[in-house]
Design an enzyme around this catalytic site. Sequence first.
Site, PDB file in Angstrom:
ATOM      1  N   ASP A  10       7.014  -0.799  24.872  1.00 40.67           N
ATOM      2  CA  ASP A  10       5.626  -0.605  24.437  1.00 40.67           C
ATOM      3  C   ASP A  10       4.809  -1.826  24.844  1.00 40.67           C
ATOM      4  O   ASP A  10       5.364  -2.904  25.103  1.00 40.67           O
ATOM      5  CB  ASP A  10       5.539  -0.415  22.914  1.00 40.67           C
ATOM      6  CG  ASP A  10       4.102  -0.119  22.481  1.00 40.67           C
ATOM      7  OD1 ASP A  10       3.506   0.845  22.995  1.00 40.67           O
ATOM      8  OD2 ASP A  10       3.549  -0.878  21.657  1.00 40.67           O
ATOM      9  N   SER A  11       3.494  -1.644  24.876  1.00 41.19           N
ATOM     10  CA  SER A  11       2.617  -2.772  25.175  1.00 41.19           C
ATOM     11  C   SER A  11       2.720  -3.854  24.094  1.00 41.19           C
ATOM     12  O   SER A  11       2.371  -5.002  24.337  1.00 41.19           O
ATOM     13  CB  SER A  11       1.169  -2.274  25.265  1.00 41.19           C
ATOM     14  OG  SER A  11       0.833  -1.584  24.072  1.00 41.19           O
ATOM     15  N   CYS A  73       4.855   3.909  24.741  1.00 40.85           N
ATOM     16  CA  CYS A  73       3.414   3.641  24.740  1.00 40.85           C
ATOM     17  C   CYS A  73       2.686   4.796  25.433  1.00 40.85           C
ATOM     18  O   CYS A  73       3.024   5.158  26.569  1.00 40.85           O
ATOM     19  CB  CYS A  73       3.191   2.335  25.502  1.00 40.85           C
ATOM     20  SG  CYS A  73       1.478   1.882  25.760  1.00 40.85           S
ATOM     21  N   THR A  75      -0.401   4.813  26.534  1.00 41.61           N
ATOM     22  CA  THR A  75      -1.207   4.349  27.659  1.00 41.61           C
ATOM     23  C   THR A  75      -0.320   4.138  28.893  1.00 41.61           C
ATOM     24  O   THR A  75      -0.677   4.546  30.001  1.00 41.61           O
ATOM     25  CB  THR A  75      -1.949   3.052  27.287  1.00 41.61           C
ATOM     26  OG1 THR A  75      -2.643   3.266  26.049  1.00 41.61           O
ATOM     27  CG2 THR A  75      -2.943   2.661  28.351  1.00 41.61           C
ATOM     28  N   GLU A 158      -3.778  -3.643  13.897  1.00 41.20           N
ATOM     29  CA  GLU A 158      -3.170  -4.941  14.251  1.00 41.20           C
ATOM     30  C   GLU A 158      -3.673  -6.066  13.357  1.00 41.20           C
ATOM     31  O   GLU A 158      -3.002  -7.075  13.176  1.00 41.20           O
ATOM     32  CB  GLU A 158      -3.425  -5.263  15.722  1.00 41.20           C
ATOM     33  CG  GLU A 158      -2.750  -4.227  16.605  1.00 41.20           C
ATOM     34  CD  GLU A 158      -2.207  -4.747  17.908  1.00 41.20           C
ATOM     35  OE1 GLU A 158      -2.664  -5.807  18.358  1.00 41.20           O
ATOM     36  OE2 GLU A 158      -1.334  -4.070  18.477  1.00 41.20           O
ATOM     37  N   CYS A 192      -1.400   7.908  20.032  1.00 37.94           N
ATOM     38  CA  CYS A 192      -1.335   6.459  20.193  1.00 37.94           C
ATOM     39  C   CYS A 192      -0.338   5.950  19.166  1.00 37.94           C
ATOM     40  O   CYS A 192      -0.316   6.430  18.021  1.00 37.94           O
ATOM     41  CB  CYS A 192      -2.712   5.835  19.947  1.00 37.94           C
ATOM     42  SG  CYS A 192      -2.673   4.032  19.887  1.00 37.94           S
ATOM     43  N   HIS A 194      -0.197   3.455  17.327  1.00 36.25           N
ATOM     44  CA  HIS A 194      -0.684   2.816  16.103  1.00 36.25           C
ATOM     45  C   HIS A 194      -1.240   3.802  15.071  1.00 36.25           C
ATOM     46  O   HIS A 194      -1.334   3.479  13.894  1.00 36.25           O
ATOM     47  CB  HIS A 194      -1.821   1.843  16.434  1.00 36.25           C
ATOM     48  CG  HIS A 194      -1.379   0.606  17.150  1.00 36.25           C
ATOM     49  ND1 HIS A 194      -0.648   0.636  18.311  1.00 36.25           N
ATOM     50  CD2 HIS A 194      -1.601  -0.704  16.870  1.00 36.25           C
ATOM     51  CE1 HIS A 194      -0.429  -0.609  18.720  1.00 36.25           C
ATOM     52  NE2 HIS A 194      -0.989  -1.439  17.862  1.00 36.25           N
TER      53      HIS A 194
HETATM   54  N1  DGL Z   1       0.680   1.370  22.563  1.00 37.10           N
HETATM   55  C1  DGL Z   1      -0.646   1.798  22.968  1.00 37.10           C
HETATM   56  C2  DGL Z   1      -0.696   3.327  23.066  1.00 37.10           C
HETATM   57  O1  DGL Z   1       0.122   4.044  22.489  1.00 37.10           O
HETATM   58  C3  DGL Z   1      -1.703   1.299  22.030  1.00 37.10           C
HETATM   59  C4  DGL Z   1      -1.904  -0.205  22.082  1.00 37.10           C
HETATM   60  C5  DGL Z   1      -2.486  -0.672  23.388  1.00 37.10           C
HETATM   61  O2  DGL Z   1      -3.617  -0.287  23.739  1.00 37.10           O
HETATM   62  O3  DGL Z   1      -1.804  -1.430  24.067  1.00 37.10           O
HETATM   63  O4  DGL Z   1      -1.572   3.841  23.712  1.00 37.10           O
END
Ligand code: DGL
Length: 273
Positions: A10-11, A73, A75, A158, A192, A194
């Site tokens: 993940d990011s 993730c 994204t 966050e 997403c 989060h």
């Molecule tokens: N993990 C990212 C997602 O699921 C969200 C956080 C980010 O933008 O890095 O899109």
Amino acid sequence: MKQQPIGIFDSGYGGLTVLKAIQAKLPQYNYLYLGDNARSPYGTRSFETVYEYTLQCVRWFFDQGCTLVILACNTASAKALRTIQKNDLPGLGPDKRVLGVIRPTTEIIGQFTQTGHVGILATVGTVISESYPIEIRKFFPALHVYQEACPMWVPLVENNEHLSPGADYFVEKHITHILSKSPAIDTLLLACTHYPLLMEKIRKFVPVSMTVLSQGEIVANSLHQYLLRHPEIDEDCSKKGDTRFYTTDSTADFDTHALTFFGKPVNSTHLDI
Ligand code: DGL
């Protein structure tokens, strides 16, 4: 037999919500989690940047011996997965696999809606990529898909403000906006990592009959089915129930945030990438 962990990428911390669901469903496997916190968020970055960062991290997983990597993730799944699968994987190793979170969700989303109108809540990057409407069309061509980017939702989570009264404003704003696109929407997907942490707030602003889907369980079920269908990959996965965590940024920060996303303490290791 190689016996390596399943890579979960993940990011940042968000993928921990997905790992949590995967671990609950498949506790016997070993997992290696990498959060690219030093370069997150990905949601606001260009295609090229997300692709470049994600590929670097995927290479790292392969260097650790992983055969299977899950891009937890949205994204990264939206902006990098297809290119990695098409252009990079053949050169990285024919036995290697990289999977994302979009396909498992889009292939079943039609089962949840009565009206045929579904809403996708996601980062700006995921929305712009159009990945969800494109993928949903493949499985459910008759569905009407509406998207809404919610750029303030990741920072709210966050900064640990997701349960505060202040979060109501941004949650209500985007829920009202997406529902105004079609009053027939009866299913909302939290696309997403989060957003499941905002579930309580989201529920406040949708009709009780609304189905609100988180991805963790869906991805976990899909991974389970994938491993059953691919015994040759399953054989390569070590099964000692052990998980290790890596972050490209501060380990203290990662471990603190992990409590919110993962619900239990973690002890991460720093990685320079
Ligand atoms: N993990 C990212 C997602 O699921 C969200 C956080 C980010 O933008 O890095 O899109």
